[in-house]
Structure formats: structure tokens, C-alpha cells
Design a protein around this motif. Sequence first.
Motif, mmCIF file in Angstrom:
data_model
loop_
_atom_site.group_PDB
_atom_site.id
_atom_site.type_symbol
_atom_site.label_atom_id
_atom_site.label_comp_id
_atom_site.label_asym_id
_atom_site.label_seq_id
_atom_site.Cartn_x
_atom_site.Cartn_y
_atom_site.Cartn_z
ATOM 1 N N THR A 24 39.406 47.334 56.634
ATOM 2 C CA THR A 24 38.729 48.483 55.875
ATOM 3 C C THR A 24 37.677 48.105 55.688
ATOM 4 O O THR A 24 36.847 48.220 55.709
ATOM 5 C CB THR A 24 39.732 49.434 56.160
ATOM 6 N N ILE A 25 38.336 47.055 54.082
ATOM 7 C CA ILE A 25 36.657 46.999 53.243
ATOM 8 C C ILE A 25 36.331 45.774 54.023
ATOM 9 O O ILE A 25 35.366 44.756 52.892
ATOM 10 C CB ILE A 25 37.134 47.213 52.152
ATOM 11 N N LYS A 26 36.843 44.744 54.544
ATOM 12 C CA LYS A 26 36.624 43.323 54.771
ATOM 13 C C LYS A 26 35.461 43.083 54.461
ATOM 14 O O LYS A 26 34.268 42.193 54.388
ATOM 15 C CB LYS A 26 37.690 42.789 56.269
ATOM 16 N N PRO A 27 34.013 44.098 55.548
ATOM 17 C CA PRO A 27 32.874 44.147 55.328
ATOM 18 C C PRO A 27 32.250 43.446 54.390
ATOM 19 O O PRO A 27 30.632 43.281 53.814
ATOM 20 C CB PRO A 27 32.203 44.992 56.560
ATOM 21 N N TRP A 28 32.561 44.447 53.138
ATOM 22 C CA TRP A 28 32.181 44.357 51.969
ATOM 23 C C TRP A 28 32.496 43.840 50.876
ATOM 24 O O TRP A 28 32.453 43.288 49.943
ATOM 25 C CB TRP A 28 32.152 46.074 51.223
ATOM 26 N N VAL A 29 33.699 43.972 50.754
ATOM 27 C CA VAL A 29 35.309 43.336 49.310
ATOM 28 C C VAL A 29 36.248 42.067 50.043
ATOM 29 O O VAL A 29 37.210 43.499 51.764
ATOM 30 C CB VAL A 29 35.583 44.547 48.598
ATOM 31 N N PRO A 30 36.182 40.794 50.115
ATOM 32 C CA PRO A 30 37.100 40.395 50.234
ATOM 33 C C PRO A 30 38.809 40.763 49.995
ATOM 34 O O PRO A 30 38.844 40.958 48.147
ATOM 35 C CB PRO A 30 36.999 38.957 50.130
ATOM 36 N N LEU A 31 39.918 41.216 50.434
ATOM 37 C CA LEU A 31 41.324 41.331 50.214
ATOM 38 C C LEU A 31 42.170 40.909 50.239
ATOM 39 O O LEU A 31 42.107 40.907 51.971
ATOM 40 C CB LEU A 31 41.736 43.074 49.785
ATOM 41 N N SER A 32 43.253 40.066 50.246
ATOM 42 C CA SER A 32 44.203 38.721 50.622
ATOM 43 C C SER A 32 45.482 40.339 50.359
ATOM 44 O O SER A 32 45.999 40.310 49.736
ATOM 45 C CB SER A 32 44.818 38.302 49.792
ATOM 46 N N ALA A 33 45.390 41.696 52.188
ATOM 47 C CA ALA A 33 46.869 41.826 51.898
ATOM 48 C C ALA A 33 47.791 41.020 51.731
ATOM 49 O O ALA A 33 49.101 42.138 50.919
ATOM 50 C CB ALA A 33 46.561 42.990 53.039
ATOM 51 N N MET A 34 48.128 40.080 52.265
ATOM 52 C CA MET A 34 49.763 39.442 52.326
ATOM 53 C C MET A 34 49.902 38.458 51.111
ATOM 54 O O MET A 34 51.444 38.850 50.021
ATOM 55 C CB MET A 34 49.618 38.079 53.638
ATOM 56 N N LEU A 35 49.508 38.518 49.930
ATOM 57 C CA LEU A 35 49.292 38.156 49.182
ATOM 58 C C LEU A 35 49.782 39.807 48.298
ATOM 59 O O LEU A 35 50.630 39.314 47.696
ATOM 60 C CB LEU A 35 48.324 37.542 48.405
ATOM 61 N N GLY A 36 48.451 40.820 48.130
ATOM 62 C CA GLY A 36 49.431 41.754 47.654
ATOM 63 C C GLY A 36 50.396 42.619 47.772
ATOM 64 O O GLY A 36 51.448 42.827 47.337
#
Length: 406
Positions: free
Chosen positions: A235-247
Motif C-alpha cells: 500500500t505504501i510502496k509508492p511513497w515509503v519503502p518498507l520490508s514486510a518480510m524483515l518485519g
Amino acid sequence: MLLSLALIFLCGLLMASIFEKLRLPRLLGMILTGILLGPSVLNWLDGSILAISADLRQMALIIILTRAGLSLNIQDLKKVGRPAVLMCFVPACFELGGMLLLAPPLLGISLLDAAIMGAVLGAVSPAVIVPKMLKLMETGYGTKQSIPQMILAGASVDDVFVIVIFTSMTGLAQSGSFSALSFLNIPISIVLGLAVGIGCGFGLHFLFRFLPIRNTLKMLVVLSVGFLLSVLENTIKPWVPLSAMLGVMAMGLVLFRASPTVAKGLSEKFAKLWVPGEILLFVLVGATVDIKYAVSAGFAPVLVILGALCFRVVGVFCCMLGTKLNRKERLFCMVAYLPKATVQAAIGGIPLAMGLGCGQIVLTVAVLGILITAPLGALGIDLTYRRWLKKEEPEQQTLPGPPSGE
């Protein structure tokens, strides 16, 4: 779809047991099942299940990474020290570098496509390594030098590191732009993934502390939070990078540290959930393989895989420099870090699903990588550990002697 699921589970279990009797990894039987049932051969699988294949593989990846987080003891990394930390990323970086050198001239792809391929191929397989290393720890081989502990700990983090790199590279490929800001997304996604995962872990810890529920319900809650993290990333990929798998892995790690008893119960539940998850993962990745394309690619993908493995071996050797391990023990570590399967099956088809031009060749290399390295690593471990590792004998107990005067 019900018929397809029945065929997947029944045929997958049958082929897995046959390969196990042959002392080969069970997952090879599952992949072969997918190839036979898939569109390239018998075409017995419903199109609807193939359409959601990517989502099912993502679910399986969340299950295995959550289980890894719930079982990973940071103290093992601290105990082994520098080599265990280096094993988390150095071999994968060496293999990625080898892929960047070999894949463009041999396969005719761009450097970015080669980086995506290297990220897919760079992770070791928990499905192969975890049971092998647990067996060594139970029988005492290499435990005095903490060799199986080092490989277990390093491999667990290695998978997450590679997935973060893969997510960043596919993001670059989708955006089509190269800039310093784009490469900053990698550390940002790592930091944010850790922060969100740690926050979720503590939140679940307090929830389970004040709301006592059965382990089965706890497992469903943890699994659902993992799914939500994946949705949040997209959902937030266009604005903020987040590694869900690491989370996801960080969430499990926090639960392990904060509530060892809860983590143990959850780990047992996730181990049971992994049984059908493993079958779905490997059968479906086999079903997505285009046999005609794989044959037309020729021997070049095999050369790339073997060449990249040589770079990986050099990376493991560098991690062992300065340690007290002897030559045979270092060779064992190199062999033990060869097998690939779980991560490749989970993410190998993602570039194709995303519509990237390199998708078909990346999937082909991922499957070939599993077929080549999983038996190579599994058999290599079985054939060498007794000869190359020292067995820690149990301490001799002093028996009481006869009473004096007798």
C-alpha cells in the motif's frame, strides 16, 4: 479448485515420500509434482488456483519466516561472533556479484535483471539446512566449534537480507529510474521493516499477556498480522519503502525474546502449518515452470548457477578467515551453505507476475537452482559431516567404586 488441491496434496506427499526413500530432499518430489500436474505436461490444475499461486507462495514465505523468527536465538549469533554475522550477508553478496559478472554475457540480460536474478538465487534454504543442522546438534557433530549453530543463525538472517535486496531491485525495475535516492530505499526499508516488526512483536506480547488465549488462536493472530504487514508494504510502496518480510521475522524474534514460552508454543503450531504450506509452495512453483522455455534456454542458465555458486563458496571462505576452524571444518561450512529452495520457490515467480521482461528467465534459473543445489547440498552434508566434523562425546560419569575392605 477442490480437485486441484486434492491432487496437489496427495501427489505432492506421494512424490515427497518417494524422494525421501531415495535420500533426496522431499521438496524435489514436490517440484516434480508441480511440473507434471502443471500446464507444461498434464495440465490437470485449475486455472483459478494458478491465478492465485503468487499469493499462496507469499503466504508460505510469511509462515517460514515467522517460524524462523520464533526460533532464532540472538545469543547464538553473539556466541559464535564475527563469522556468524558475516555469514548473514557476505556469501549472498559474493553470489550476487558473481551473477552480475556472469549473467549479462551468458544470458543476454541487463545488469538490473542480473541483480534481480542474483537476489532470487542468493538465499540458502531453511527447508534443507534446518533439519540437517538440528540433527548435527543432537548427535554432537561440530557442536564444540558451534558450526551447526553458526550455519543455522547465519542462514536465517541471510534469507531476510536477500529478500530485502530482491524487493529493492524489483522496485527499481518497476520504476525504471536509477538514482542515489532509489538506492537509499534499501537501508530505509530495512530500518522501517525492523521498527514496524519490533512494534508489532511487543504489541502481540502485551496482548497475549493480558488476554490469555489458546496457542492455535495466537497463531492465527500472528499470521494475520504478518499478512497485514505485507498489505502495508504494497500500500505504501509508492511513497515509503518498507520490508514486510524483515518485519515478520523481527516480530517473531521479539516474541521469542519477550515470551519464550509463548514463542515455543507458537513455533510448534507454525511447524504444523508449514506442512501444507511447504507442499503448496513447491508444487505451485513447479507448476509455473515453462518446460519449452527452459529447454530453449539451453545450458547457459546451468553455467550461470554453477559459476555463481563458486563465488558463494569464496564468500563463505572469507567469513571463516581468522577463525580456529580447521580446513575440513571450513570445507563443511562451504558445502552446507550451497542448498537453495524455500526462498527461490517463494519469490522466483514474482518478477514474472509483475510483468518484468526478465520474469521467465528468472523463474527458470530459480527452479534450476533448486534442482541442482538442493540435492547437492543435502547429499554433501550427509556424506561429509562424519568425516569432516569432530563429534563431541558426552562427558564420562565416574562410577562409584566398591567400598573399602571388600
